[in-house]
Scaffold this motif. Sequence first.
Motif, PDB file in Angstrom:
ATOM      1  N   LEU A 226       0.830  -1.212   0.000  1.00  8.69           N
ATOM      2  CA  LEU A 226       0.000   0.000   0.000  1.00  8.69           C
ATOM      3  C   LEU A 226       0.860   1.255   0.000  1.00  8.69           C
ATOM      4  CD1 LEU A 226      -2.705   1.541   0.449  1.00  8.69           C
ATOM      5  CD2 LEU A 226      -2.453   1.065   2.874  1.00  8.69           C
ATOM      6  N   LEU A 227       1.872   1.280   0.855  1.00 10.67           N
ATOM      7  CA  LEU A 227       2.755   2.447   0.941  1.00 10.67           C
ATOM      8  C   LEU A 227       3.581   2.607  -0.333  1.00 10.67           C
ATOM      9  CD1 LEU A 227       3.983   2.062   4.641  1.00 10.67           C
ATOM     10  CD2 LEU A 227       2.271   3.651   3.757  1.00 10.67           C
ATOM     11  N   ALA A 228       4.075   1.486  -0.881  1.00 14.73           N
ATOM     12  CA  ALA A 228       4.869   1.548  -2.112  1.00 14.73           C
ATOM     13  C   ALA A 228       4.032   2.060  -3.283  1.00 14.73           C
ATOM     14  CB  ALA A 228       5.437   0.164  -2.426  1.00 14.73           C
ATOM     15  N   ALA A 229       2.802   1.551  -3.412  1.00 18.00           N
ATOM     16  CA  ALA A 229       1.926   1.987  -4.496  1.00 18.00           C
ATOM     17  C   ALA A 229       1.533   3.444  -4.325  1.00 18.00           C
ATOM     18  CB  ALA A 229       0.673   1.105  -4.536  1.00 18.00           C
ATOM     19  N   THR A 230       1.306   3.875  -3.091  1.00 19.43           N
ATOM     20  CA  THR A 230       0.972   5.281  -2.828  1.00 19.43           C
ATOM     21  C   THR A 230       2.103   6.194  -3.281  1.00 19.43           C
ATOM     22  OG1 THR A 230      -0.414   4.664  -0.946  1.00 19.43           O
ATOM     23  CG2 THR A 230       0.320   6.948  -1.064  1.00 19.43           C
ATOM     24  N   GLY A 231       3.345   5.801  -2.953  1.00 21.70           N
ATOM     25  CA  GLY A 231       4.498   6.601  -3.364  1.00 21.70           C
ATOM     26  C   GLY A 231       4.642   6.666  -4.880  1.00 21.70           C
ATOM     27  N   GLY A 232       4.469   5.516  -5.551  1.00 23.36           N
ATOM     28  CA  GLY A 232       4.562   5.495  -7.008  1.00 23.36           C
ATOM     29  C   GLY A 232       3.465   6.313  -7.663  1.00 23.36           C
ATOM     30  N   GLY A 233       2.247   6.182  -7.146  1.00 23.23           N
ATOM     31  CA  GLY A 233       1.135   6.961  -7.690  1.00 23.23           C
ATOM     32  C   GLY A 233       1.339   8.449  -7.497  1.00 23.23           C
ATOM     33  N   MET A 234       1.864   8.825  -6.334  1.00 19.64           N
ATOM     34  CA  MET A 234       2.094  10.245  -6.043  1.00 19.64           C
ATOM     35  C   MET A 234       3.151  10.823  -6.986  1.00 19.64           C
ATOM     36  SD  MET A 234       3.067  11.989  -2.400  1.00 19.64           S
ATOM     37  CE  MET A 234       3.196  13.789  -2.248  1.00 19.64           C
ATOM     38  N   TYR A 235       4.194  10.048  -7.287  1.00 21.33           N
ATOM     39  CA  TYR A 235       5.232  10.524  -8.208  1.00 21.33           C
ATOM     40  C   TYR A 235       4.646  10.744  -9.604  1.00 21.33           C
ATOM     41  CZ  TYR A 235       9.626  10.724 -10.806  1.00 21.33           C
ATOM     42  OH  TYR A 235      10.654  11.126 -11.618  1.00 21.33           O
ATOM     43  N   PHE A 236       3.795   9.828 -10.040  1.00 17.64           N
ATOM     44  CA  PHE A 236       3.140   9.983 -11.340  1.00 17.64           C
ATOM     45  C   PHE A 236       2.264  11.225 -11.360  1.00 17.64           C
ATOM     46  CE2 PHE A 236       3.107   5.992 -14.155  1.00 17.64           C
ATOM     47  CZ  PHE A 236       4.434   5.739 -13.877  1.00 17.64           C
ATOM     48  N   VAL A 237       1.564  11.479 -10.276  1.00 18.23           N
ATOM     49  CA  VAL A 237       0.684  12.648 -10.212  1.00 18.23           C
ATOM     50  C   VAL A 237       1.490  13.933 -10.340  1.00 18.23           C
ATOM     51  CG1 VAL A 237      -0.797  13.999  -8.674  1.00 18.23           C
ATOM     52  CG2 VAL A 237      -1.179  11.552  -8.919  1.00 18.23           C
ATOM     53  N   GLN A 238       2.628  14.023  -9.642  1.00 16.22           N
ATOM     54  CA  GLN A 238       3.450  15.230  -9.720  1.00 16.22           C
ATOM     55  C   GLN A 238       3.950  15.465 -11.143  1.00 16.22           C
ATOM     56  OE1 GLN A 238       3.272  16.989  -6.922  1.00 16.22           O
ATOM     57  NE2 GLN A 238       2.183  15.184  -6.171  1.00 16.22           N
ATOM     58  N   ASN A 239       4.307  14.383 -11.836  1.00 15.19           N
ATOM     59  CA  ASN A 239       4.744  14.524 -13.225  1.00 15.19           C
ATOM     60  C   ASN A 239       3.593  14.967 -14.126  1.00 15.19           C
ATOM     61  OD1 ASN A 239       7.416  13.750 -12.758  1.00 15.19           O
ATOM     62  ND2 ASN A 239       6.934  11.576 -12.952  1.00 15.19           N
ATOM     63  N   ALA A 240       2.391  14.497 -13.819  1.00 14.79           N
ATOM     64  CA  ALA A 240       1.225  14.875 -14.624  1.00 14.79           C
ATOM     65  C   ALA A 240       0.952  16.365 -14.520  1.00 14.79           C
ATOM     66  CB  ALA A 240       0.005  14.081 -14.178  1.00 14.79           C
ATOM     67  N   TYR A 241       1.198  16.954 -13.342  1.00 17.43           N
ATOM     68  CA  TYR A 241       0.960  18.387 -13.171  1.00 17.43           C
ATOM     69  C   TYR A 241       1.817  19.223 -14.111  1.00 17.43           C
ATOM     70  CZ  TYR A 241      -1.603  17.588  -8.790  1.00 17.43           C
ATOM     71  OH  TYR A 241      -2.522  17.196  -7.855  1.00 17.43           O
ATOM     72  N   SER A 242       2.988  18.707 -14.490  1.00 18.94           N
ATOM     73  CA  SER A 242       3.901  19.484 -15.325  1.00 18.94           C
ATOM     74  C   SER A 242       3.444  19.553 -16.777  1.00 18.94           C
ATOM     75  CB  SER A 242       5.310  18.876 -15.268  1.00 18.94           C
ATOM     76  OG  SER A 242       5.326  17.615 -15.918  1.00 18.94           O
ATOM     77  N   SER A 243       2.576  18.622 -17.180  1.00 19.04           N
ATOM     78  CA  SER A 243       2.149  18.619 -18.579  1.00 19.04           C
ATOM     79  C   SER A 243       0.637  18.651 -18.744  1.00 19.04           C
ATOM     80  CB  SER A 243       2.698  17.363 -19.287  1.00 19.04           C
ATOM     81  OG  SER A 243       2.406  16.195 -18.556  1.00 19.04           O
ATOM     82  N   GLY A 244      -0.091  18.858 -17.659  1.00 19.40           N
ATOM     83  CA  GLY A 244      -1.542  18.912 -17.738  1.00 19.40           C
ATOM     84  C   GLY A 244      -2.126  19.727 -16.601  1.00 19.40           C
ATOM     85  N   PRO A 245      -3.302  20.317 -16.791  1.00 21.25           N
ATOM     86  CA  PRO A 245      -3.944  21.115 -15.753  1.00 21.25           C
ATOM     87  C   PRO A 245      -4.424  20.235 -14.600  1.00 21.25           C
ATOM     88  CG  PRO A 245      -5.428  20.811 -17.598  1.00 21.25           C
ATOM     89  CD  PRO A 245      -4.115  20.249 -18.027  1.00 21.25           C
TER      90      PRO A 245
END
Length: 306
Positions: A226-245
């Motif tokens: 759960l913690l590992a997936a949360t960290g991976g998902g959060m990293y993807f979200v931060q990258n998404a902010y750089s190329s999408g609203p």
Amino acid sequence: MLVFEVSETAEDILRDPSQFLGIPIALLGAVFLSFGAQYQSRGVNKVERISGQKASAGLSGNQLVSLLKRPSWVVGTLLLGFAVVLQLASLSFSPLIVVQPLGVVALVITSILNARMSGLDLNHKTKIAIGMCVAGVFVFVTIAAFTATDQPVTEEHLVTILVILGVVLVLFTAAFIFMRHRTKAIFYIVGAGIIYGFVATLAKVVIGRLQQGEFDVLTLICLIALLAATGGGMYFVQNAYSSGPPDLVIAGLTVIDPMVAVVIGVVVLGEAASAPLWAMFVFIGAGAVAVTGVFMLAKHHPQVQA
């Protein structure tokens, strides 16, 4: 026959009205999610401008450290933390298929916030896309709430979920490593949505086992995953902010996340084993409408086009 089946399920739900306590808690969490996403997005964009390096190909170590120094990103993270706490609290009262999709409310709030703070007018196609996301999820969760039933999660179920999650993490990690310089926001959004769908399921399982006083090795493995997936998902979200609203990011999370969680419940846990055949067709149709809305938003949103 159809009316009888739905009425009988509704009566079963109304026998335990306490499970609806999770609904207002989940809605409050959606509000925190909206504001948290807005502030995190501002923090990521600010770090990009300062560093002079786009983060769409993956945040660097220096950029991650810089985020911790940005007040807007820290405030956004705290707000998202509150949203997670409220979501976990709602799961302790209500079934996953009832409260998880309510996060789509955050899409509407985030769209209004982002438009006001960015000085943008949402075009007609963007509004249609948002409407499709909300309508699809609303129909999806309504049918799920009245046709699906909670099933006990066995150790075999947990092992299956963990194995599938492991495969998903490996595939998205490999895709990120080899394709990150050619990816767009939708890649990160879909990836985060799928990963967070597993996070929601594992969170529900861990909470249930802790409530029953069961904390064994398998529960510990679920917590680590759960913690590992949360960290991976959060990293993807931060990258998404750089190329999408931010409203596009929230659209992916609040549409794909609950659908993945429900699919796990249906396919792995058998929560829709007693559901009528018509419900399956509604699931597929509503899911297709909502996901199409996400892709339309990724294509027609004013900030994406700009």
